[in-house]
Design a protein around this motif. Structure first.
Motif, PDB file in Angstrom:
ATOM      1  N   ASP A  65     -38.038  33.698 -60.743  1.00 58.36           N
ATOM      2  CA  ASP A  65     -38.918  34.870 -60.807  1.00 58.36           C
ATOM      3  C   ASP A  65     -40.273  34.546 -61.432  1.00 58.36           C
ATOM      4  O   ASP A  65     -41.306  35.053 -60.982  1.00 58.36           O
ATOM      5  CB  ASP A  65     -38.248  35.998 -61.587  1.00 58.36           C
ATOM      6  N   GLU A  66     -40.285  33.717 -62.475  1.00 58.12           N
ATOM      7  CA  GLU A  66     -41.556  33.351 -63.124  1.00 58.12           C
ATOM      8  C   GLU A  66     -42.438  32.537 -62.178  1.00 58.12           C
ATOM      9  O   GLU A  66     -43.645  32.750 -62.112  1.00 58.12           O
ATOM     10  CB  GLU A  66     -41.296  32.563 -64.409  1.00 58.12           C
ATOM     11  N   TYR A  67     -41.840  31.616 -61.475  1.00 55.93           N
ATOM     12  CA  TYR A  67     -42.585  30.795 -60.506  1.00 55.93           C
ATOM     13  C   TYR A  67     -43.175  31.693 -59.423  1.00 55.93           C
ATOM     14  O   TYR A  67     -44.350  31.588 -59.089  1.00 55.93           O
ATOM     15  CB  TYR A  67     -41.655  29.743 -59.892  1.00 55.93           C
ATOM     16  N   GLU A  72     -47.685  34.367 -56.747  1.00 57.51           N
ATOM     17  CA  GLU A  72     -48.214  35.583 -56.136  1.00 57.51           C
ATOM     18  C   GLU A  72     -49.482  36.069 -56.822  1.00 57.51           C
ATOM     19  O   GLU A  72     -50.332  36.689 -56.191  1.00 57.51           O
ATOM     20  CB  GLU A  72     -47.143  36.672 -56.132  1.00 57.51           C
ATOM     21  N   SER A  73     -49.628  35.773 -58.099  1.00 61.53           N
ATOM     22  CA  SER A  73     -50.829  36.215 -58.808  1.00 61.53           C
ATOM     23  C   SER A  73     -51.994  35.245 -58.638  1.00 61.53           C
ATOM     24  O   SER A  73     -53.145  35.620 -58.872  1.00 61.53           O
ATOM     25  CB  SER A  73     -50.532  36.417 -60.293  1.00 61.53           C
ATOM     26  N   CYS A  74     -51.716  34.037 -58.235  1.00 61.58           N
ATOM     27  CA  CYS A  74     -52.755  33.010 -58.067  1.00 61.58           C
ATOM     28  C   CYS A  74     -52.720  32.493 -56.631  1.00 61.58           C
ATOM     29  O   CYS A  74     -52.323  31.353 -56.384  1.00 61.58           O
ATOM     30  CB  CYS A  74     -52.549  31.866 -59.053  1.00 61.58           C
ATOM     31  N   ARG A  75     -53.117  33.304 -55.703  1.00 64.70           N
ATOM     32  CA  ARG A  75     -53.093  32.912 -54.280  1.00 64.70           C
ATOM     33  C   ARG A  75     -53.889  31.618 -54.074  1.00 64.70           C
ATOM     34  O   ARG A  75     -54.956  31.429 -54.629  1.00 64.70           O
ATOM     35  CB  ARG A  75     -53.694  34.006 -53.411  1.00 64.70           C
ATOM     36  N   GLY A  76     -53.309  30.721 -53.285  1.00 67.31           N
ATOM     37  CA  GLY A  76     -53.976  29.458 -52.991  1.00 67.31           C
ATOM     38  C   GLY A  76     -53.663  28.364 -53.994  1.00 67.31           C
ATOM     39  O   GLY A  76     -53.951  27.199 -53.748  1.00 67.31           O
ATOM     40  N   TRP A  77     -53.096  28.726 -55.121  1.00 68.04           N
ATOM     41  CA  TRP A  77     -52.730  27.748 -56.148  1.00 68.04           C
ATOM     42  C   TRP A  77     -51.321  27.257 -55.869  1.00 68.04           C
ATOM     43  O   TRP A  77     -50.439  28.007 -55.495  1.00 68.04           O
ATOM     44  CB  TRP A  77     -52.772  28.413 -57.521  1.00 68.04           C
ATOM     45  N   ARG A  78     -51.134  25.967 -56.021  1.00 71.70           N
ATOM     46  CA  ARG A  78     -49.802  25.385 -55.823  1.00 71.70           C
ATOM     47  C   ARG A  78     -49.574  24.368 -56.931  1.00 71.70           C
ATOM     48  O   ARG A  78     -50.251  23.336 -56.978  1.00 71.70           O
ATOM     49  CB  ARG A  78     -49.722  24.719 -54.456  1.00 71.70           C
TER      50      ARG A  78
END
Length: 102
Positions: A65-67, A72-78
């Motif tokens: 859930d944390e991941y 979802e809050s940082c779109r484009g970040w991986r």
């Protein structure tokens, strides 16, 4: 079909294993034993993915859930994953199939 494919198909049918022949063939090549591959295929097969890293990210999105919230809050970040740890538990074949290490 090759002799190996015919043999794997026959083993799978005799064992009642429903498997995509390409995936079963990849698994048999990975483990080096057709009989063992048929016996363990259903427990080992995790699906088909472009890379083991893609598989790992998808698994984390489903299970953590944390991941998922961070992604979802940082779109484009991986985030960078410890792929050595994932490679201890999973294998990714050239044909794109992922298998759990049993």
């Amino acid at each position: 079909m090759s002799r190996t494919a015919d043999y794997l198909t026959e083993l799978a049918e005799d064992a009642g294993v429903v498997a995509e022949l390409e995936a079963l063939t990849a698994y048999a090549a990975l483990v080096g034993n057709a009989e063992y591959a048929v016996e363990t295929f259903e427990d080992a097969y995790a699906g088909e993915w472009e890379s083991l890293e893609d598989f790992a990210h998808d698994q984390l999105m489903e299970m953590d859930d944390e991941y998922r919230a961070a992604m979802e809050s940082c779109r484009g970040w991986r985030p960078e994953l410890d792929m050595i740890a994932w490679e201890c538990d999973y294998s990714h074949t050239a044909s794109g199939h992922v298998f759990r290490t049993l």
